[in-house]
Design a protein around this motif. Structure first.
Motif, PDB file in Angstrom:
ATOM      1  N   GLU A 223       0.826  -1.207   0.000  1.00 57.26           N
ATOM      2  CA  GLU A 223       0.000   0.000   0.000  1.00 57.26           C
ATOM      3  C   GLU A 223       0.862   1.260   0.000  1.00 57.26           C
ATOM      4  N   ARG A 227       1.431   4.161  -2.860  1.00 53.34           N
ATOM      5  CA  ARG A 227       1.204   5.562  -2.491  1.00 53.34           C
ATOM      6  C   ARG A 227       2.424   6.414  -2.782  1.00 53.34           C
ATOM      7  N   GLY A 300      -5.320   1.182  -7.045  1.00 52.46           N
ATOM      8  CA  GLY A 300      -4.361   1.004  -5.961  1.00 52.46           C
ATOM      9  C   GLY A 300      -3.555  -0.278  -6.041  1.00 52.46           C
ATOM     10  N   SER A 301      -3.189  -0.692  -7.230  1.00 50.57           N
ATOM     11  CA  SER A 301      -2.569  -1.997  -7.442  1.00 50.57           C
ATOM     12  C   SER A 301      -1.230  -1.877  -8.152  1.00 50.57           C
ATOM     13  N   GLU A 317      -6.446  -2.896  -4.882  1.00 53.50           N
ATOM     14  CA  GLU A 317      -5.344  -3.136  -3.954  1.00 53.50           C
ATOM     15  C   GLU A 317      -4.820  -4.569  -4.074  1.00 53.50           C
ATOM     16  N   GLY A 335      -5.970  -6.693  -0.781  1.00 54.71           N
ATOM     17  CA  GLY A 335      -4.554  -6.984  -0.587  1.00 54.71           C
ATOM     18  C   GLY A 335      -4.111  -8.325  -1.139  1.00 54.71           C
TER      19      GLY A 335
END
Length: 355
Positions: A223, A227, A300-301, A317, A335
Motif C-alpha cells: 500500500e 502511495r 491502488g494496485s 489493492e 490486498g
C-alpha cells in the motif's frame, strides 16, 4: 559530504515484487526507487555514497555503476545480515572522510522531503555524536518513539513502545560524527535503534533530534509503495529523477494508453505497457509490458512486468507478480497477491484475502 545508504533488506513485506528485485530497486514513478534518494542526496550536498548491500548485492552496482545522479558511488557487501548498526559499521570502511566529519545515513525504503542541510547544520552546531531526523505521526506506537528536551536533545529512544510519551518518531535519516560510527562493534549484529542510540544517550553523548513535519513515508508495504509512487507522480514530493513532469499520470516511452481509457491518480504506465479503451486505472503502478484489457478496472494496485488483466476484470489493492494473468470476469481485492506466472481463468467469482 559522504553518506551511507542502507539497502540490505530482503523486502519480504513486498513479495512477490521483491522475489527478483531488491526493494530499493523497484520501479517507482518511472525509475528505481533509489534514483529519487540519490538525486535528493546530491541536492543536499552529498558527493559520495557507500551502498551497504546484502540481498542481491550485485544488482545495485549493475544498476548505478560508479557514478549516478551527480554522486560518486561505492559498494560494500554484508556476507551475513548485520542489522542497521552492523551494516553502518561494515560500510564505514569505505568512507574517506575525517573523524570529526558528518556522515549522512539513509535508509533505502524511506521517501522524505525534509531539509537535510538543516539537519546537518544542527548536528554541527550542537557538536553532536548523532542527529536524528524526527517526524510526528498520529500513532507513534508503530515506530521508534523519541522524546527530546526543550533544547532538542534526545532524552530516550523507545523502540515501538505501546505507551508512547511523544508523537515524535525516528524517521530513519541520521547524521553521525565519523568517529561515533567507530564505537559500533565490528562484524557483529547491532541495531542502532535498540543498542547504539540508547547506549550513546546513557553515556552522556550529545544526541540531537531534528524535528521537521515534511513529507515522509516508509514504503515497506504494498500500500505504501503504491502511495509513494503516486505521490511522486502527482508532485506531492518533488524529485528531479522522475522522467517526466508531475501530473495525473506518468506514461513512459513505448507505452500505449487508449484515448478511451481513464488513467489518473498518479498512475505510472511502464515501457511497453498497454491500457485498452474502456479500461480504468486509478492510483496504480503498471510496470513494463503490463496489459489492461478493455473494460477492466485497476485501483491502488501493482502490475509487475508482463502481468495481464483480462476484459471486465476488477483489481482493488492487488499485487500481480511477473507474468501473472487475471482472466476476464475476475474480481480481486483486499490486498490479494498473485505470484509470478500464475494464471487465473475466466470467472465471475470474487477473490479476497478476507475470504
Amino acid at each position: 559530504m559522504e553518506a551511507i545508504l542502507l539497502v540490505g533488506g530482503r523486502g519480504t513485506r513486498l513479495r512477490p515484487l521483491t522475489i527478483s528485485t531488491p526493494k530499493p530497486l523497484l520501479p517507482t514513478a518511472g525509475v528505481a526507487f533509489l534514483a529519487h534518494q540519490l538525486a535528493r542526496a546530491h541536492a543536499a550536498g552529498v558527493e559520495r555514497i557507500v551502498f551497504a548491500t546484502s540481498y542481491r548485492a550485485e544488482m545495485f552496482e549493475a544498476a548505478f555503476g560508479a557514478h549516478a545522479h551527480g554522486v560518486d558511488l561505492a559498494y560494500v557487501d554484508e556476507r551475513q545480515p548485520l542489522g542497521t548498526g552492523g551494516a553502518i559499521r561494515n560500510a564505514a570502511r569505505a568512507l574517506t572522510c575525517g573523524p570529526d566529519d558528518p556522515v549522512l545515513i539513509l535508509n533505502g525504503d524511506i521517501l522524505s522531503g525534509h531539509d537535510v542541510p538543516a539537519q546537518v547544520k544542527l548536528h554541527e552546531q550542537a557538536g553532536a555524536a548523532v542527529t536524528l531526523h524526527l517526524t510526528e505521526v498520529e500513532d507513534p506506537s508503530r515506530f521508534g518513539c523519541v522524546p527530546t528536551d526543550d533544547g532538542g536533545r534526545v532524552t530516550a529512544f523507545l523502540e515501538k513502545t505501546s505507551h508512547p510519551v511523544t508523537n515524535q518518531i525516528n524517521a530513519g535519516c541520521y547524521v553521525f560524527r565519523r568517529s561515533a560510527i567507530d564505537t559500533i562493534a565490528e562484524d557483529e549484529v547491532v541495531s542502532v535503534e535498540r543498542e547504539t542510540f540508547p547506549a550513546l544517550i546513557a553515556s552522556g553523548a550529545v544526541v540531537m533530534g531534528h524535528v521537521e513535519p515534511a513529507y515522509w513515508l516508509d514504503v515497506g508495504t504494498p500500500e505504501a509503495f503504491v502511495r509513494g509512487s503516486c505521490d511522486l507522480v502527482l508532485g506531492r514530493l518533488a524529485s528531479s529523477a522522475m522522467p517526466g513532469d508531475p501530473g495525473e499520470r506518468l506514461t513512459l516511452a513505448g507505452a500505449s494508453v487508449s484515448p478511451g481509457a481513464v488513467v489518473r491518480g498518479g498512475t505510472t504506465v511502464g515501457r511497453g505497457a498497454v491500457v485498452e479503451a474502456g479500461a480504468t486505472v486509478l492510483g496504480s503502478v503498471l510496470l513494463d509490458d503490463a496489459f489492461v484489457a478493455e473494460g477492466a478496472t485497476v485501483r491502488g494496485s501493482v502490475l509487475s512486468r508482463g502481468a495481464r488483466v483480462g476484459p471486465g476484470a476488477v483489481l482493488d489493492e492487488v499485487i500481480l507478480g511477473d507474468g501473472a494473468v487475471v482472466g476476464p470476469g475476475n474480481e480481486l481485492c483486499g490486498g490479494l497477491r498473485v505470484w509470478p506466472g500464475i494464471e487465473l481463468p475466466p470467472t465471475a467469482v470474487r477473490f479476497s484475502t478476507d475470504a
